[in-house]
Design a protein around this motif. Sequence first.
Motif, mmCIF file in Angstrom:
data_model
loop_
_atom_site.group_PDB
_atom_site.id
_atom_site.type_symbol
_atom_site.label_atom_id
_atom_site.label_comp_id
_atom_site.label_asym_id
_atom_site.label_seq_id
_atom_site.Cartn_x
_atom_site.Cartn_y
_atom_site.Cartn_z
ATOM 1 N N GLU A 1 -1.297 58.412 99.091
ATOM 2 C CA GLU A 1 -1.402 59.855 99.004
ATOM 3 C C GLU A 1 -0.644 60.343 97.781
ATOM 4 O O GLU A 1 0.469 59.900 97.506
ATOM 5 C CB GLU A 1 -0.823 60.504 100.268
ATOM 6 C CG GLU A 1 -1.601 60.166 101.525
ATOM 7 C CD GLU A 1 -1.032 60.894 102.721
ATOM 8 O OE1 GLU A 1 -0.078 61.681 102.524
ATOM 9 O OE2 GLU A 1 -1.532 60.687 103.828
ATOM 10 N N PRO A 2 -1.257 61.219 97.042
ATOM 11 C CA PRO A 2 -0.563 61.716 95.837
ATOM 12 C C PRO A 2 0.690 62.489 96.222
ATOM 13 O O PRO A 2 0.696 63.285 97.170
ATOM 14 C CB PRO A 2 -1.611 62.622 95.175
ATOM 15 C CG PRO A 2 -2.544 63.005 96.289
ATOM 16 C CD PRO A 2 -2.579 61.846 97.226
ATOM 17 N N ARG A 3 1.795 62.213 95.481
ATOM 18 C CA ARG A 3 3.025 62.927 95.740
ATOM 19 C C ARG A 3 2.938 64.342 95.187
ATOM 20 O O ARG A 3 2.304 64.586 94.160
ATOM 21 C CB ARG A 3 4.217 62.207 95.103
ATOM 22 C CG ARG A 3 4.575 60.903 95.758
ATOM 23 C CD ARG A 3 5.940 60.427 95.316
ATOM 24 N NE ARG A 3 6.064 60.385 93.865
ATOM 25 C CZ ARG A 3 7.206 60.145 93.238
ATOM 26 N NH1 ARG A 3 8.301 59.952 93.938
ATOM 27 N NH2 ARG A 3 7.252 60.118 91.917
ATOM 28 N N ALA A 4 3.596 65.216 95.880
ATOM 29 C CA ALA A 4 3.621 66.583 95.392
ATOM 30 C C ALA A 4 4.351 66.639 94.054
ATOM 31 O O ALA A 4 5.405 66.028 93.903
ATOM 32 C CB ALA A 4 4.323 67.484 96.406
ATOM 33 N N PRO A 5 3.803 67.347 93.069
ATOM 34 C CA PRO A 5 4.459 67.390 91.750
ATOM 35 C C PRO A 5 5.884 67.912 91.816
ATOM 36 O O PRO A 5 6.769 67.436 91.127
ATOM 37 C CB PRO A 5 3.544 68.325 90.937
ATOM 38 C CG PRO A 5 2.215 68.272 91.637
ATOM 39 C CD PRO A 5 2.528 68.076 93.086
ATOM 40 N N THR A 6 6.092 68.918 92.681
ATOM 41 C CA THR A 6 7.436 69.496 92.760
ATOM 42 C C THR A 6 8.445 68.492 93.295
ATOM 43 O O THR A 6 9.614 68.496 92.879
ATOM 44 C CB THR A 6 7.414 70.741 93.663
ATOM 45 O OG1 THR A 6 6.871 70.373 94.956
ATOM 46 C CG2 THR A 6 6.550 71.831 93.055
ATOM 47 N N ARG A 7 8.006 67.614 94.203
ATOM 48 C CA ARG A 7 8.924 66.617 94.740
ATOM 49 C C ARG A 7 9.348 65.642 93.661
ATOM 50 O O ARG A 7 10.506 65.238 93.589
ATOM 51 C CB ARG A 7 8.271 65.873 95.907
ATOM 52 C CG ARG A 7 9.179 64.886 96.600
ATOM 53 C CD ARG A 7 8.467 64.192 97.737
ATOM 54 N NE ARG A 7 7.959 65.137 98.711
ATOM 55 C CZ ARG A 7 7.239 64.793 99.782
ATOM 56 N NH1 ARG A 7 6.916 63.515 99.978
ATOM 57 N NH2 ARG A 7 6.823 65.705 100.622
ATOM 58 N N GLY A 8 8.422 65.225 92.795
ATOM 59 C CA GLY A 8 8.777 64.316 91.714
ATOM 60 C C GLY A 8 9.719 64.962 90.709
ATOM 61 O O GLY A 8 10.659 64.330 90.224
ATOM 62 N N VAL A 9 9.496 66.243 90.409
ATOM 63 C CA VAL A 9 10.367 66.956 89.475
ATOM 64 C C VAL A 9 11.769 67.076 90.060
ATOM 65 O O VAL A 9 12.772 66.870 89.371
ATOM 66 C CB VAL A 9 9.782 68.339 89.137
ATOM 67 C CG1 VAL A 9 10.780 69.157 88.324
ATOM 68 C CG2 VAL A 9 8.477 68.186 88.376
ATOM 69 N N TRP A 10 11.862 67.409 91.353
ATOM 70 C CA TRP A 10 13.169 67.550 91.995
ATOM 71 C C TRP A 10 13.914 66.219 92.026
ATOM 72 O O TRP A 10 15.129 66.188 91.827
ATOM 73 C CB TRP A 10 12.995 68.092 93.415
ATOM 74 C CG TRP A 10 14.260 68.035 94.234
ATOM 75 C CD1 TRP A 10 14.484 67.299 95.338
ATOM 76 C CD2 TRP A 10 15.472 68.750 93.980
ATOM 77 N NE1 TRP A 10 15.760 67.490 95.810
ATOM 78 C CE2 TRP A 10 16.384 68.377 94.997
ATOM 79 C CE3 TRP A 10 15.878 69.650 93.003
ATOM 80 C CZ2 TRP A 10 17.678 68.890 95.055
ATOM 81 C CZ3 TRP A 10 17.166 70.164 93.056
ATOM 82 C CH2 TRP A 10 18.046 69.793 94.070
ATOM 83 N N ALA A 11 13.192 65.114 92.244
ATOM 84 C CA ALA A 11 13.846 63.808 92.264
ATOM 85 C C ALA A 11 14.454 63.474 90.910
ATOM 86 O O ALA A 11 15.492 62.812 90.839
ATOM 87 C CB ALA A 11 12.840 62.732 92.675
ATOM 88 N N ARG A 12 13.812 63.939 89.819
ATOM 89 C CA ARG A 12 14.351 63.675 88.489
ATOM 90 C C ARG A 12 15.510 64.599 88.151
ATOM 91 O O ARG A 12 16.441 64.211 87.448
ATOM 92 C CB ARG A 12 13.251 63.800 87.432
ATOM 93 C CG ARG A 12 12.192 62.693 87.494
ATOM 94 C CD ARG A 12 11.316 62.716 86.252
ATOM 95 N NE ARG A 12 10.595 63.979 86.115
ATOM 96 C CZ ARG A 12 9.389 64.203 86.607
ATOM 97 N NH1 ARG A 12 8.761 63.258 87.285
ATOM 98 N NH2 ARG A 12 8.791 65.374 86.437
ATOM 99 N N LEU A 13 15.457 65.831 88.625
ATOM 100 C CA LEU A 13 16.478 66.812 88.278
ATOM 101 C C LEU A 13 17.691 66.778 89.200
ATOM 102 O O LEU A 13 18.758 67.262 88.824
ATOM 103 C CB LEU A 13 15.879 68.230 88.292
ATOM 104 C CG LEU A 13 14.808 68.529 87.245
ATOM 105 C CD1 LEU A 13 14.308 69.951 87.410
ATOM 106 C CD2 LEU A 13 15.340 68.307 85.838
ATOM 107 N N ARG A 14 17.534 66.211 90.393
ATOM 108 C CA ARG A 14 18.611 66.266 91.379
ATOM 109 C C ARG A 14 19.925 65.674 90.892
ATOM 110 O O ARG A 14 20.988 66.273 91.117
ATOM 111 C CB ARG A 14 18.159 65.565 92.671
ATOM 112 C CG ARG A 14 19.184 65.616 93.786
ATOM 113 C CD ARG A 14 18.573 65.094 95.070
ATOM 114 N NE ARG A 14 18.029 63.749 94.876
ATOM 115 C CZ ARG A 14 17.301 63.105 95.783
ATOM 116 N NH1 ARG A 14 17.026 63.698 96.939
ATOM 117 N NH2 ARG A 14 16.844 61.887 95.540
ATOM 118 N N PRO A 15 19.940 64.500 90.191
ATOM 119 C CA PRO A 15 21.231 63.964 89.748
ATOM 120 C C PRO A 15 22.010 64.893 88.832
ATOM 121 O O PRO A 15 23.234 64.790 88.748
ATOM 122 C CB PRO A 15 20.834 62.676 89.010
ATOM 123 C CG PRO A 15 19.518 62.291 89.601
ATOM 124 C CD PRO A 15 18.827 63.577 89.894
#
Length: 288
Positions: A19-33
């Motif tokens: 299933e394609p990941r939500a774009p916002t989830r991928g962006v948050w995973a990169r920005l969270r650190p």
Amino acid sequence: MSTTPTLHKPVDPADVPPEPRAPTRGVWARLRPAVLPFGSLLLFLVLWQLLAASGTWSETLVPPPAKVWAAFIDVSTTHGGVRGYNGTMLVEHLGISLRRIAIGAGLGIAAGVIFGLLMGTVGWVRSLFEPWITFLRTLPPLAYFSLLIIWLGINEEPKVTLLAVAAFPPVAVSTTTAVAAVPKSLIEAARALGASRWDVVRDVLVPSALPETLTGVRLAVGVAYSSLVAAELVNGLPGIGGMVKDAANYNNTPVVLVGIIAIGVSGLIIDGLLLRLERAVVPWRGRV
């Protein structure tokens, strides 16, 4: 008329597209650190400002962030004909203290690795020195700093010695524990293949103990940093710990906080560099 039932081929889970990941989830995973540390810092500054503005304590005890920032600018520049703090810039104070830590902690770490290897491989050496290392590990730096001053004077020698003594026990204990935990089967296999005692130490014991030894190094650097102000109590200027002690004598809380923040931030940077070194030297740690 009979009908033949249709047989459906079982679906292989590997053939099902993910299933394609939500774009916002991928962006948050990169920005969270980066976002979470920045958010925690912002929250801390807001709470600090609210506490200072509440009037619960005077500005001498809890200065607002703006006064600490002004003190940082003052000790980092030349203002009104005054250069930094006591004629030395903040970066110079910090550099002198870092040099003391590098020399003192470096000597303590080197001695800790050597003693750890000896105590981990030779039983009588461990029985002889382990109680003394535990004794040193439990002593606070101020307990023996005065004695070092009597023995070595008030120049650089007692400061460097204090930092070396503080950094020595964590590395010695971690290396000893790691060497003693190396499986006997590895040592016996190396000896069966004709390895000498030095070959066993170099090719078996050191690589096996390296992860725990590097952890001990990180702890040793942290202990050395926590002992920095104690090491610079006497004749510590120039030096960041000496600056903190001198400013405290005059109730100059903003400068004290500037020094504490400088010690903490530089400690974080050095610990991060050591962590990167650990990942480069022992990349298998946590994966096997």
